[in-house]
Enzyme design. Structure first.
Site, PDB file in Angstrom:
ATOM      1  N   LYS A  88      67.533  78.688  13.489  1.00  0.00           N
ATOM      2  CA  LYS A  88      68.669  79.381  12.873  1.00  0.00           C
ATOM      3  C   LYS A  88      68.201  80.499  11.962  1.00  0.00           C
ATOM      4  CE  LYS A  88      69.702  78.400   9.101  1.00  0.00           C
ATOM      5  NZ  LYS A  88      70.490  77.255   8.665  1.00  0.00           N
ATOM      6  N   TYR A 143      78.194  75.267   5.850  1.00  0.00           N
ATOM      7  CA  TYR A 143      77.109  76.238   5.954  1.00  0.00           C
ATOM      8  C   TYR A 143      76.798  76.596   7.400  1.00  0.00           C
ATOM      9  CZ  TYR A 143      73.749  72.449   6.955  1.00  0.00           C
ATOM     10  OH  TYR A 143      73.080  71.402   7.531  1.00  0.00           O
ATOM     11  N   ILE A 144      76.883  75.654   8.326  1.00  0.00           N
ATOM     12  CA  ILE A 144      76.590  75.963   9.723  1.00  0.00           C
ATOM     13  C   ILE A 144      77.609  76.956  10.276  1.00  0.00           C
ATOM     14  CG2 ILE A 144      76.398  75.000  12.056  1.00  0.00           C
ATOM     15  CD1 ILE A 144      75.398  72.407  10.800  1.00  0.00           C
ATOM     16  N   GLU A 149      65.644  90.375 -11.876  1.00  0.00           N
ATOM     17  CA  GLU A 149      65.641  90.626 -13.317  1.00  0.00           C
ATOM     18  C   GLU A 149      67.002  90.370 -13.950  1.00  0.00           C
ATOM     19  OE1 GLU A 149      65.276  94.761 -14.695  1.00  0.00           O
ATOM     20  OE2 GLU A 149      65.694  95.400 -12.641  1.00  0.00           O
ATOM     21  N   ARG A 183      82.789  73.981   0.609  1.00  0.00           N
ATOM     22  CA  ARG A 183      83.157  73.039  -0.453  1.00  0.00           C
ATOM     23  C   ARG A 183      81.890  72.479  -1.112  1.00  0.00           C
ATOM     24  NH1 ARG A 183      87.998  70.740  -0.913  1.00  0.00           N
ATOM     25  NH2 ARG A 183      88.493  71.227   1.267  1.00  0.00           N
ATOM     26  N   ARG A 228      90.510  73.514   8.639  1.00  0.00           N
ATOM     27  CA  ARG A 228      91.682  72.667   8.358  1.00  0.00           C
ATOM     28  C   ARG A 228      92.280  72.956   6.987  1.00  0.00           C
ATOM     29  NH1 ARG A 228      89.437  66.751   9.286  1.00  0.00           N
ATOM     30  NH2 ARG A 228      87.815  67.675   7.979  1.00  0.00           N
ATOM     31  N   HIS A 257      61.005  94.819 -13.459  1.00  0.00           N
ATOM     32  CA  HIS A 257      61.858  95.940 -13.064  1.00  0.00           C
ATOM     33  C   HIS A 257      61.126  96.889 -12.113  1.00  0.00           C
ATOM     34  CE1 HIS A 257      65.068  98.870 -13.581  1.00  0.00           C
ATOM     35  NE2 HIS A 257      64.137  99.798 -13.774  1.00  0.00           N
ATOM     36  N   GLY A 273      80.943  69.434  10.750  1.00  0.00           N
ATOM     37  CA  GLY A 273      80.258  68.318  10.112  1.00  0.00           C
ATOM     38  C   GLY A 273      79.299  67.615  11.047  1.00  0.00           C
ATOM     39  N   ALA A 288      64.201  54.130  21.199  1.00  0.00           N
ATOM     40  CA  ALA A 288      63.943  52.778  20.692  1.00  0.00           C
ATOM     41  C   ALA A 288      65.171  52.288  19.954  1.00  0.00           C
ATOM     42  CB  ALA A 288      62.733  52.783  19.759  1.00  0.00           C
ATOM     43  N   SER A 318      61.876  65.466  10.393  1.00  0.00           N
ATOM     44  CA  SER A 318      61.095  65.785   9.199  1.00  0.00           C
ATOM     45  C   SER A 318      60.784  64.547   8.361  1.00  0.00           C
ATOM     46  CB  SER A 318      61.843  66.809   8.346  1.00  0.00           C
ATOM     47  OG  SER A 318      62.017  68.018   9.059  1.00  0.00           O
ATOM     48  N   GLY A 319      61.791  63.690   8.126  1.00  0.00           N
ATOM     49  CA  GLY A 319      61.575  62.498   7.312  1.00  0.00           C
ATOM     50  C   GLY A 319      60.693  61.474   7.996  1.00  0.00           C
ATOM     51  N   CYS A 378      67.501  74.370  11.202  1.00  0.00           N
ATOM     52  CA  CYS A 378      67.226  75.414  10.213  1.00  0.00           C
ATOM     53  C   CYS A 378      66.151  76.399  10.618  1.00  0.00           C
ATOM     54  CB  CYS A 378      66.894  74.776   8.865  1.00  0.00           C
ATOM     55  SG  CYS A 378      65.972  73.245   8.933  1.00  0.00           S
ATOM     56  N   CYS A 422      65.866  69.952  12.396  1.00  0.00           N
ATOM     57  CA  CYS A 422      65.474  71.132  11.623  1.00  0.00           C
ATOM     58  C   CYS A 422      64.560  72.055  12.420  1.00  0.00           C
ATOM     59  CB  CYS A 422      64.784  70.714  10.329  1.00  0.00           C
ATOM     60  SG  CYS A 422      64.205  72.113   9.348  1.00  0.00           S
ATOM     61  N   GLU A 467      77.068  80.432   8.613  1.00  0.00           N
ATOM     62  CA  GLU A 467      75.817  81.055   9.059  1.00  0.00           C
ATOM     63  C   GLU A 467      75.950  81.622  10.470  1.00  0.00           C
ATOM     64  OE1 GLU A 467      72.673  78.462   6.344  1.00  0.00           O
ATOM     65  OE2 GLU A 467      73.121  77.810   8.392  1.00  0.00           O
TER      66      GLU A 467
END
Length: 449
Positions: A51, A179-180, A443, A206, A200, A438, A264, A116, A15-16, A48, A43, A183
């Site tokens: 997933k 999160y992985i 709300e 966290r 652990r 509502h 991680g 590369a 992505s970057g 993501c 991603c 999920e």
């Protein structure tokens, strides 16, 4: 001025890297990008995007059960085909991969399908042996899943392989509590696996607000997910029947059909040749960069997970955009890392922006906390006791909202809009002055007292 083959050479088409390459080319730079796997990065290809599609698929397990209370006759048992979902998800990944490739090509970026490595401050060497020079080099190679060092670790898989499984494992052990891990625990649990999550420590997720992550833990346990805390891997033995027996500290061994490591991610800097240009790394192997994403070598930059700043796709995209605009567009700007929203697509999902209650108390001293603990309307009619929790943290003197955290259906969708208010520095009174929409879950954000 030195004559180079390219103005910019990007290593890594995630992505970057893709954003930086595309925008730099739009600014008039001559750009090439090297990718040894597939355009789109973690991603899009094995992160993501696929997933989230699995999360959608998993939600139907609950939705179909709930549908009865809404008047729908759903057959029991309701058949589920993992191969069909898996193949449809992978087909969508292929489509996005082609779209990313077309975007680069349409902007005049040359795509090189090889690994590369850096061979100098202005040069890279391809796996084929060809050396290329560039005025600027951007490293955007991301990170990879970390694998614990233990006997038999080769029998486990990571999130990379989870999308390609032949079948849903009847019993799966997931190592990790980020999160992985959470999920995939939710996904496989809904698909009928017996899920055991080991960690652990005794803390999940966290960095997220304690009240929200505690609520997820409670709900996950009620859904049948087994948590084993203070459990360190000791070894994995593969039996003749293909089953895996995992031994761990402080707990009895467990036999499962699959072990998924979600412990991680590690920056992909090994073997990249960074030392040839004097690029400095931190103690975790990430590239050290300044506020403009420049490394210790003036001609080499880095964005995304390889810098280990904030490991989120939208952040990598912003870093790539800022790099391109600053270096090639004559529009210098920097990424603002304050109040970045984030979500965990668990079951139910959670999302947050700004400071947690603990962080706010440590930084501001005096804070006011508002909460809404409620059962969503859909859950009420479905007979589901699962409760949502919204939490707002405010600066005591001004009422400025410094943190917003929630768990419940559609929390990420709601939080994205609410994050704008937090980023803008709005106050609790601004929320209170907004008329409620509502009936909705959102709300509750303007009704907290």
């Amino acid at each position: 001025m030195a004559d180079f083959d390219y103005d910019l050479f990007v290593i890594g088409a995630g992505s970057g890297g893709v954003r930086a390459a595309r925008v730099s080319a739009a600014h008039g730079a001559k750009v090439a990008i090297a990718e040894e796997y597939r355009v789109g990065g973690t991603c899009v290809i094995r992160g993501c995007v696929p997933k989230k599609l699995l999360v959608y698929g998993a939600h139907f397990a609950e939705d179909l059960r709930d549908a009865k209370q809404f008047g729908w006759d759903v057959p029991e048992p309701c058949a589920f085909s993992w191969p069909r979902l898996r193949d449809n998800v992978l087909s969508e990944v292929d489509r996005i991969n082609k779209a990313y490739t077309a975007t680069l090509t349409n902007h005049g970026v040359e795509i090189i399908g090889e690994r590369a490595t850096i061979s100098g401050s202005h040069s890279v060497t391809l796996a084929s042996g060809r050396t290329i020079t560039a005025g600027k080099i951007l490293v955007a190679v991301g990170a990879r899943p970390a694998i614990p060092v233990c006997h038999g670790h080769e029998h486990g898989i990571t999130s990379n392989e989870a999308f390609h499984l032949d079948a849903v494992p009847k019993r799966i052990l997931i190592a990790g509590a980020g999160y992985i891990a959470n999920e995939f625990a939710g996904i496989f649990n809904e698909f009928g696996s017996k899920v055991t999550l080991i960690n652990r420590s005794d803390v999940i997720l966290r960095g997220y607000d304690e009240s929200i992550r505690d609520r997820l833990l409670q709900i996950s346990m009620l859904k049948g997910i087994d948590f084993r805390f203070h459990a360190e891997f000791e070894g994995i033995e593969k039996g003749e029947d293909g089953c895996l027996t995992v031994t761990m500290s402080n707990h009895e061994p467990i036999t499962v059909d699959c072990v998924l490591f979600a412990t991680g991610r590690v920056p992909n800097t090994e073997g990249l040749g960074l030392e040839t240009a004097g690029v400095e790394l931190d103690d975790k192997g990430a590239i050290k960069v300044d506020a403009d994403s420049k490394s210790s070598c003036d001609s080499i930059y880095a964005v995304g997970d390889v810098t280990n700043r904030v490991q989120l796709t939208p952040v990598a995209i912003r870093e790539g955009q800022a790099f391109a605009d600053t270096v090639f567009g004559g529009k210098p700007h920097r990424v603002d890392y304050e109040n970045i929203p984030a979500a965990v697509f668990s079951h139910p999902p959670m999302a947050g922006v700004g400071m947690t209650e603990a962080q706010a108390k440590n930084k501001l001293g005096s804070v006011k906390v508002y909460q809404s603990d409620f059962r969503p309307m859909k859950n009420v009619l479905a007979g589901r006791n699962e409760r949502a929790l919204y939490k707002m943290i405010c600066e005591s003197e001004t009422g400025r909202v410094v943190g917003l955290h929630m768990i419940g259906p559609d929390s990420p969708e709601i939080l994205q809009a609410a994050a704008i208010a937090v980023k803008a520095g709005l106050t609790k009174d601004d929320f209170d002055q907004t008329v409620a929409l509502h009936p909705s879950m959102a709300e509750e954000l303007v009704l907290m007292r």
